[in-house]
Design a protein around this motif. Structure first.
Motif, mmCIF file in Angstrom:
data_model
loop_
_atom_site.group_PDB
_atom_site.id
_atom_site.type_symbol
_atom_site.label_atom_id
_atom_site.label_comp_id
_atom_site.label_asym_id
_atom_site.label_seq_id
_atom_site.Cartn_x
_atom_site.Cartn_y
_atom_site.Cartn_z
ATOM 1 N N VAL A 199 -29.668 28.934 1.021
ATOM 2 C CA VAL A 199 -29.740 30.390 0.822
ATOM 3 C C VAL A 199 -28.346 31.004 0.883
ATOM 4 O O VAL A 199 -27.999 31.900 0.099
ATOM 5 C CB VAL A 199 -30.663 31.027 1.883
ATOM 6 C CG1 VAL A 199 -30.592 32.556 1.812
ATOM 7 C CG2 VAL A 199 -32.107 30.556 1.671
ATOM 8 N N GLY A 200 -27.521 30.518 1.803
ATOM 9 C CA GLY A 200 -26.160 31.033 1.919
ATOM 10 C C GLY A 200 -25.330 30.774 0.679
ATOM 11 O O GLY A 200 -24.594 31.651 0.206
ATOM 12 N N VAL A 201 -25.439 29.567 0.126
ATOM 13 C CA VAL A 201 -24.714 29.248 -1.112
ATOM 14 C C VAL A 201 -25.185 30.143 -2.249
ATOM 15 O O VAL A 201 -24.383 30.679 -3.020
ATOM 16 C CB VAL A 201 -24.892 27.760 -1.476
ATOM 17 C CG1 VAL A 201 -24.352 27.481 -2.880
ATOM 18 C CG2 VAL A 201 -24.182 26.873 -0.466
ATOM 19 N N ALA A 202 -26.496 30.313 -2.361
ATOM 20 C CA ALA A 202 -27.052 31.151 -3.427
ATOM 21 C C ALA A 202 -26.569 32.594 -3.317
ATOM 22 O O ALA A 202 -26.346 33.270 -4.329
ATOM 23 C CB ALA A 202 -28.575 31.093 -3.384
ATOM 24 N N ALA A 203 -26.397 33.063 -2.092
ATOM 25 C CA ALA A 203 -26.038 34.463 -1.878
ATOM 26 C C ALA A 203 -24.544 34.730 -1.952
ATOM 27 O O ALA A 203 -24.120 35.804 -2.410
ATOM 28 C CB ALA A 203 -26.575 34.933 -0.525
ATOM 29 N N LEU A 204 -23.712 33.753 -1.531
ATOM 30 C CA LEU A 204 -22.297 34.058 -1.329
ATOM 31 C C LEU A 204 -21.315 33.260 -2.175
ATOM 32 O O LEU A 204 -20.199 33.722 -2.415
ATOM 33 C CB LEU A 204 -21.938 33.849 0.154
ATOM 34 C CG LEU A 204 -22.647 34.772 1.156
ATOM 35 C CD1 LEU A 204 -22.286 34.368 2.582
ATOM 36 C CD2 LEU A 204 -22.278 36.218 0.902
ATOM 37 N N VAL A 205 -21.691 32.066 -2.601
ATOM 38 C CA VAL A 205 -20.735 31.232 -3.337
ATOM 39 C C VAL A 205 -20.779 31.577 -4.823
ATOM 40 O O VAL A 205 -21.849 31.511 -5.438
ATOM 41 C CB VAL A 205 -21.038 29.732 -3.128
ATOM 42 C CG1 VAL A 205 -20.065 28.879 -3.929
ATOM 43 C CG2 VAL A 205 -20.951 29.377 -1.647
ATOM 44 N N PRO A 206 -19.657 31.947 -5.409
ATOM 45 C CA PRO A 206 -19.642 32.331 -6.830
ATOM 46 C C PRO A 206 -19.635 31.113 -7.748
ATOM 47 O O PRO A 206 -19.510 29.975 -7.309
ATOM 48 C CB PRO A 206 -18.322 33.102 -6.955
ATOM 49 C CG PRO A 206 -17.437 32.437 -5.948
ATOM 50 C CD PRO A 206 -18.329 32.070 -4.785
ATOM 51 N N GLU A 207 -19.779 31.394 -9.034
ATOM 52 C CA GLU A 207 -19.689 30.333 -10.039
ATOM 53 C C GLU A 207 -18.267 29.775 -10.062
ATOM 54 O O GLU A 207 -17.299 30.530 -10.090
ATOM 55 C CB GLU A 207 -20.038 30.876 -11.427
ATOM 56 C CG GLU A 207 -21.501 31.246 -11.599
ATOM 57 C CD GLU A 207 -22.379 30.018 -11.747
ATOM 58 O OE1 GLU A 207 -21.851 28.901 -11.889
ATOM 59 O OE2 GLU A 207 -23.619 30.173 -11.700
ATOM 60 N N VAL A 208 -18.153 28.480 -9.996
ATOM 61 C CA VAL A 208 -16.842 27.827 -10.022
ATOM 62 C C VAL A 208 -16.910 26.657 -10.981
ATOM 63 O O VAL A 208 -17.810 25.822 -10.895
ATOM 64 C CB VAL A 208 -16.433 27.315 -8.623
ATOM 65 C CG1 VAL A 208 -15.095 26.603 -8.694
ATOM 66 C CG2 VAL A 208 -16.374 28.462 -7.630
ATOM 67 N N ARG A 209 -15.971 26.618 -11.905
ATOM 68 C CA ARG A 209 -15.885 25.471 -12.814
ATOM 69 C C ARG A 209 -14.557 24.781 -12.581
ATOM 70 O O ARG A 209 -13.494 25.379 -12.707
ATOM 71 C CB ARG A 209 -16.032 25.899 -14.274
ATOM 72 C CG ARG A 209 -17.453 26.332 -14.610
ATOM 73 C CD ARG A 209 -17.717 26.362 -16.109
ATOM 74 N NE ARG A 209 -19.119 26.637 -16.385
ATOM 75 C CZ ARG A 209 -20.077 25.717 -16.458
ATOM 76 N NH1 ARG A 209 -19.760 24.447 -16.276
ATOM 77 N NH2 ARG A 209 -21.330 26.047 -16.711
ATOM 78 N N ILE A 210 -14.645 23.531 -12.213
ATOM 79 C CA ILE A 210 -13.469 22.724 -11.911
ATOM 80 C C ILE A 210 -13.455 21.541 -12.865
ATOM 81 O O ILE A 210 -14.492 20.897 -13.060
ATOM 82 C CB ILE A 210 -13.521 22.215 -10.456
ATOM 83 C CG1 ILE A 210 -13.653 23.398 -9.489
ATOM 84 C CG2 ILE A 210 -12.292 21.389 -10.120
ATOM 85 C CD1 ILE A 210 -13.956 22.987 -8.071
ATOM 86 N N PRO A 211 -12.327 21.256 -13.510
ATOM 87 C CA PRO A 211 -12.271 20.094 -14.406
ATOM 88 C C PRO A 211 -12.632 18.812 -13.645
ATOM 89 O O PRO A 211 -11.965 18.432 -12.688
ATOM 90 C CB PRO A 211 -10.805 20.068 -14.871
ATOM 91 C CG PRO A 211 -10.325 21.470 -14.685
ATOM 92 C CD PRO A 211 -11.043 21.992 -13.481
#
Length: 203
Positions: free
Chosen positions: A172-184
């Protein structure tokens, strides 16, 4: 530190608790499942082996996904694996569900390190990694003793429900607070095993 890092630390806390708490639950597990304590101890071995072997494979398979999505899927798999362990009626099924839980852990922990690195300024990355990976260390000091006590008081399956609940908090915490991140990330499995060519790694 950024509040976006704390859900990943919580997820690693859940993973560390689920990974190591089995050591304190061998007597009730062996009694409930009708196996020897050494056989019950193999649940930890299977988890560790599955974690090690699946981590590079799953990293290659999820290379094109956003890191946030990988974190959500990983923690979902981890929660599902521990829920199934709590419900499994036989030793063989418990063993299988530990592999499922390990697969989620094998995706989450390395991805959380990469995301923490990507979300933090260069001069603070050391602290960010210490925070996110500190969840594993803290689990040994708090999560494992708590889970062992609960297992002795209410049964080992109650401990697995606790681990699943901790994982759900991380999810739930990841869903609420972690933004989209794209890393090669390389999708070539061969590159994942390149470090094994280094004799220093083997030593």
């Amino acid at each position: 530190m950024s509040s976006r890092l704390y859900p990943m630390a919580a997820g690693n806390f859940a993973i560390g608790t689920g990974m190591f708490v089995t050591a304190g639950l061998l007597p009730p597990i062996s009694t409930d499942l009708g196996v020897s304590r050494s056989a019950a101890g193999q649940l930890m071995t299977v988890f560790a082996l599955a974690y090690a072997l699946l981590s590079p494979v799953l990293a290659a398979l999820t290379a094109r996904m956003s890191r946030r999505t990988v974190l959500l899927v990983a923690m979902g798999v981890f929660v599902a694996g521990n829920t199934l362990t709590a419900l499994a009626p036989t030793y063989a099924l418990v063993m299988l569900t530990r592999v499922v839980a390990a697969a989620g852990a094998a995706m989450f922990t390395p991805t959380s390190s990469a995301v923490a690195n990507a979300l933090t300024e260069p001069e603070r990355r050391g602290r960010a990694l210490a925070l996110v990976m500190g969840g594993l260390s803290v689990s040994s000091a708090i999560g494992v003793p708590l889970g062992t006590w609960l297992g002795e008081a209410a049964g080992w399956r109650a401990t697995l429900w606790l681990v699943a609940g901790l994982g759900l908090v991380g999810l739930v915490g990841v869903a609420a607070l972690v933004p989209e991140v794209r890393i090669p990330v390389s999708g070539r499995l061969r590159e994942r095993f390149e470090p094994l060519r280094d004799r220093g790694c083997w030593r």
